[in-house]
Design a protein around this motif. Structure first.
Motif, PDB file in Angstrom:
ATOM      1  N   SER A   1       0.869  -1.168   0.000  1.00 44.57           N
ATOM      2  CA  SER A   1       0.000   0.000   0.000  1.00 44.57           C
ATOM      3  C   SER A   1       0.910   1.224   0.000  1.00 44.57           C
ATOM      4  O   SER A   1       2.007   1.189   0.553  1.00 44.57           O
ATOM      5  CB  SER A   1      -0.905   0.019   1.238  1.00 44.57           C
ATOM      6  OG  SER A   1      -1.777  -1.066   1.234  1.00 44.57           O
TER       7      SER A   1
ATOM      8  N   TYR B   1       2.254  11.307   3.314  1.00 43.66           N
ATOM      9  CA  TYR B   1       2.055  11.998   4.580  1.00 43.66           C
ATOM     10  C   TYR B   1       2.572  13.423   4.429  1.00 43.66           C
ATOM     11  O   TYR B   1       3.517  13.674   3.684  1.00 43.66           O
ATOM     12  CB  TYR B   1       2.813  11.313   5.711  1.00 43.66           C
ATOM     13  CG  TYR B   1       2.108  10.110   6.304  1.00 43.66           C
ATOM     14  CD1 TYR B   1       2.202   8.867   5.686  1.00 43.66           C
ATOM     15  CD2 TYR B   1       1.354  10.222   7.467  1.00 43.66           C
ATOM     16  CE1 TYR B   1       1.556   7.757   6.233  1.00 43.66           C
ATOM     17  CE2 TYR B   1       0.706   9.129   8.010  1.00 43.66           C
ATOM     18  CZ  TYR B   1       0.811   7.899   7.391  1.00 43.66           C
ATOM     19  OH  TYR B   1       0.171   6.811   7.930  1.00 43.66           O
TER      20      TYR B   1
ATOM     21  N   PHE C   1       1.758  -5.682   3.976  1.00 41.70           N
ATOM     22  CA  PHE C   1       1.147  -6.609   4.904  1.00 41.70           C
ATOM     23  C   PHE C   1       1.461  -8.016   4.454  1.00 41.70           C
ATOM     24  O   PHE C   1       0.679  -8.656   3.781  1.00 41.70           O
ATOM     25  CB  PHE C   1      -0.362  -6.380   4.992  1.00 41.70           C
ATOM     26  CG  PHE C   1      -0.744  -5.603   6.198  1.00 41.70           C
ATOM     27  CD1 PHE C   1      -0.907  -6.236   7.400  1.00 41.70           C
ATOM     28  CD2 PHE C   1      -0.873  -4.231   6.120  1.00 41.70           C
ATOM     29  CE1 PHE C   1      -1.222  -5.501   8.535  1.00 41.70           C
ATOM     30  CE2 PHE C   1      -1.202  -3.496   7.245  1.00 41.70           C
ATOM     31  CZ  PHE C   1      -1.380  -4.126   8.462  1.00 41.70           C
TER      32      PHE C   1
ATOM     33  N   TYR D   1      -1.588  -1.599  17.389  1.00 39.95           N
ATOM     34  CA  TYR D   1      -0.235  -1.441  16.875  1.00 39.95           C
ATOM     35  C   TYR D   1       0.315  -0.081  17.291  1.00 39.95           C
ATOM     36  O   TYR D   1      -0.361   0.951  17.163  1.00 39.95           O
ATOM     37  CB  TYR D   1      -0.222  -1.502  15.347  1.00 39.95           C
ATOM     38  CG  TYR D   1      -0.436  -2.863  14.731  1.00 39.95           C
ATOM     39  CD1 TYR D   1      -1.296  -3.796  15.289  1.00 39.95           C
ATOM     40  CD2 TYR D   1       0.229  -3.208  13.559  1.00 39.95           C
ATOM     41  CE1 TYR D   1      -1.489  -5.026  14.702  1.00 39.95           C
ATOM     42  CE2 TYR D   1       0.034  -4.428  12.961  1.00 39.95           C
ATOM     43  CZ  TYR D   1      -0.824  -5.334  13.534  1.00 39.95           C
ATOM     44  OH  TYR D   1      -1.012  -6.557  12.946  1.00 39.95           O
TER      45      TYR D   1
ATOM     46  N   VAL E   1       2.812  -4.969  18.320  1.00 44.78           N
ATOM     47  CA  VAL E   1       1.545  -5.344  17.699  1.00 44.78           C
ATOM     48  C   VAL E   1       0.470  -5.625  18.746  1.00 44.78           C
ATOM     49  O   VAL E   1      -0.652  -6.010  18.395  1.00 44.78           O
ATOM     50  CB  VAL E   1       1.701  -6.546  16.743  1.00 44.78           C
ATOM     51  CG1 VAL E   1       2.655  -6.188  15.612  1.00 44.78           C
ATOM     52  CG2 VAL E   1       2.161  -7.777  17.475  1.00 44.78           C
TER      53      VAL E   1
ATOM     54  N   PRO F   1      -4.915  -1.805  11.866  1.00 44.54           N
ATOM     55  CA  PRO F   1      -4.991  -2.217  10.469  1.00 44.54           C
ATOM     56  C   PRO F   1      -6.371  -2.717  10.057  1.00 44.54           C
ATOM     57  O   PRO F   1      -7.011  -3.463  10.785  1.00 44.54           O
ATOM     58  CB  PRO F   1      -3.963  -3.345  10.380  1.00 44.54           C
ATOM     59  CG  PRO F   1      -3.051  -3.115  11.518  1.00 44.54           C
ATOM     60  CD  PRO F   1      -3.898  -2.531  12.608  1.00 44.54           C
TER      61      PRO F   1
ATOM     62  N   GLY G   1      -7.891  -4.489   6.753  1.00 49.21           N
ATOM     63  CA  GLY G   1      -7.631  -5.052   5.433  1.00 49.21           C
ATOM     64  C   GLY G   1      -6.236  -4.711   4.962  1.00 49.21           C
ATOM     65  O   GLY G   1      -5.261  -4.955   5.653  1.00 49.21           O
ATOM     66  N   LEU G   2      -6.161  -4.094   3.778  1.00 48.96           N
ATOM     67  CA  LEU G   2      -4.863  -3.770   3.196  1.00 48.96           C
ATOM     68  C   LEU G   2      -4.298  -2.439   3.700  1.00 48.96           C
ATOM     69  O   LEU G   2      -3.173  -2.089   3.370  1.00 48.96           O
ATOM     70  CB  LEU G   2      -4.985  -3.712   1.670  1.00 48.96           C
ATOM     71  CG  LEU G   2      -5.312  -5.023   0.967  1.00 48.96           C
ATOM     72  CD1 LEU G   2      -5.517  -4.773  -0.527  1.00 48.96           C
ATOM     73  CD2 LEU G   2      -4.210  -6.047   1.183  1.00 48.96           C
ATOM     74  N   VAL G   3      -5.081  -1.725   4.469  1.00 47.29           N
ATOM     75  CA  VAL G   3      -4.664  -0.373   4.835  1.00 47.29           C
ATOM     76  C   VAL G   3      -4.264  -0.326   6.303  1.00 47.29           C
ATOM     77  O   VAL G   3      -4.985  -0.792   7.172  1.00 47.29           O
ATOM     78  CB  VAL G   3      -5.785   0.649   4.586  1.00 47.29           C
ATOM     79  CG1 VAL G   3      -5.313   2.050   4.972  1.00 47.29           C
ATOM     80  CG2 VAL G   3      -6.196   0.605   3.129  1.00 47.29           C
ATOM     81  N   ASN G   4      -3.093   0.227   6.545  1.00 48.08           N
ATOM     82  CA  ASN G   4      -2.635   0.430   7.917  1.00 48.08           C
ATOM     83  C   ASN G   4      -2.305   1.901   8.081  1.00 48.08           C
ATOM     84  O   ASN G   4      -1.146   2.303   7.977  1.00 48.08           O
ATOM     85  CB  ASN G   4      -1.414  -0.435   8.196  1.00 48.08           C
ATOM     86  CG  ASN G   4      -0.910  -0.257   9.605  1.00 48.08           C
ATOM     87  OD1 ASN G   4      -1.679  -0.041  10.526  1.00 48.08           O
ATOM     88  ND2 ASN G   4       0.397  -0.316   9.783  1.00 48.08           N
ATOM     89  N   GLU G   5      -3.311   2.734   8.305  1.00 49.03           N
ATOM     90  CA  GLU G   5      -3.067   4.158   8.475  1.00 49.03           C
ATOM     91  C   GLU G   5      -2.521   4.416   9.859  1.00 49.03           C
ATOM     92  O   GLU G   5      -3.155   4.083  10.861  1.00 49.03           O
ATOM     93  CB  GLU G   5      -4.356   4.955   8.290  1.00 49.03           C
ATOM     94  CG  GLU G   5      -4.155   6.456   8.490  1.00 49.03           C
ATOM     95  CD  GLU G   5      -5.434   7.243   8.368  1.00 49.03           C
ATOM     96  OE1 GLU G   5      -6.437   6.657   7.911  1.00 49.03           O
ATOM     97  OE2 GLU G   5      -5.431   8.426   8.740  1.00 49.03           O
ATOM     98  N   GLN G   6      -1.353   4.999   9.906  1.00 48.31           N
ATOM     99  CA  GLN G   6      -0.732   5.306  11.186  1.00 48.31           C
ATOM    100  C   GLN G   6      -1.026   6.735  11.578  1.00 48.31           C
ATOM    101  O   GLN G   6      -0.979   7.646  10.753  1.00 48.31           O
ATOM    102  CB  GLN G   6       0.786   5.063  11.116  1.00 48.31           C
ATOM    103  CG  GLN G   6       1.123   3.591  10.921  1.00 48.31           C
ATOM    104  CD  GLN G   6       2.590   3.297  11.046  1.00 48.31           C
ATOM    105  OE1 GLN G   6       3.366   4.115  11.537  1.00 48.31           O
ATOM    106  NE2 GLN G   6       2.994   2.127  10.599  1.00 48.31           N
TER     107      GLN G   6
END
Lengths: 115, 114
Positions: free
Chosen positions: A32, A36, A95, B31, B50, B96, B98-103
């Motif tokens: 992905s 930012y 991932f 996380y 995690v 997280p 799905g495919l997105v892990n917005e931090q």
């Protein structure tokens, strides 16, 4: 290993000019991709994201398209404002089996917009 | 929601001193991450977690330690400060989907070691 490369800064533009900040990546899987933004004295904020090839992320007039064939995710804006002055970071997240969601950042590109 | 908070905002240490950088999030994210930002170098991952009780090394862990006893808190410990640890430190958290892990990032701690 995975990596992200951004164009060198600083980038100085006049208000209402067109902006492009180049970003290319190297990854073994299917990352992905993120942009930012860091305003002076603040932490990073997510600007936009894309999770698969040909996805276009957009926010606040900024856009970036996930190009798998050129491994790129260039940031564009049609007309910049003084308030867009900030540091912009391109990042990727994989991932894989570890599912750690770690982000790998480019070195950042400083944008300065003059009135 | 306060989001991710970090304390202190600024700190000056002498070589060999120790300190703990605090990080707290109120979003119930499992996380959490610690990064350092050096001028013109982007962000480098120091440690991550995690979930409570689980931590692991990132890209640049030497000279640092972490613990994660609760979901909310993820302190970073510097045991023997060195000038090379002069940097801006950012804590981040994510959940997280799905495919997105917005931090989500805290405002940072600017540390100078003299």
């Amino acid at each position: 290993g995975d990596s992200v490369t951004q164009m060198e800064g600083p980038v100085t533009l006049s208000e209402e000019a067109f902006l492009t900040i180049n970003c290319t990546y190297t990854a073994t899987g299917y990352p992905s991709l993120f942009w930012y933004v860091q305003y002076p004295g603040e932490g990073l904020q997510l600007l936009l994201k894309a999770t698969k090839a040909d996805d276009k992320g957009s926010n606040k007039g900024f856009e970036a398209t996930y190009r798998k064939e050129t491994t790129s995710f260039h940031l564009e804006k049609g007309s910049v404002q003084v308030s867009d002055s900030a540091v912009y970071f391109c990042a990727l997240s994989e991932f894989g089996s570890s599912n750690t969601g770690k982000l790998i950042f480019g070195q950042g590109t400083t944008l300065q917009v003059k009135p | 929601n306060a989001g991710v908070t970090q304390t202190p905002k600024f700190r000056i240490l002498k070589i060999g001193q120790s300190m703990t950088l605090q990080c707290t999030q109120d979003m119930n994210h499992n996380y959490m991450y610690w990064y350092r930002q050096d001028p013109g170098m982007g962000l480098k991952l120091i440690y991550y977690s995690v979930g409570a009780g689980i931590t692991d090394k990132g890209e640049v862990p030497n000279g640092y330690n972490v613990s994660r006893s609760t979901t909310e808190d993820f302190p970073l410990r510097l045991e023997l400060a060195a000038p090379s640890q002069t940097s801006v430190y950012f804590c981040a958290s994510s959940y997280p989907k799905g495919l997105v892990n917005e931090q989500f990032f805290g405002p940072g701690t600017r540390l100078t070691v003299l």
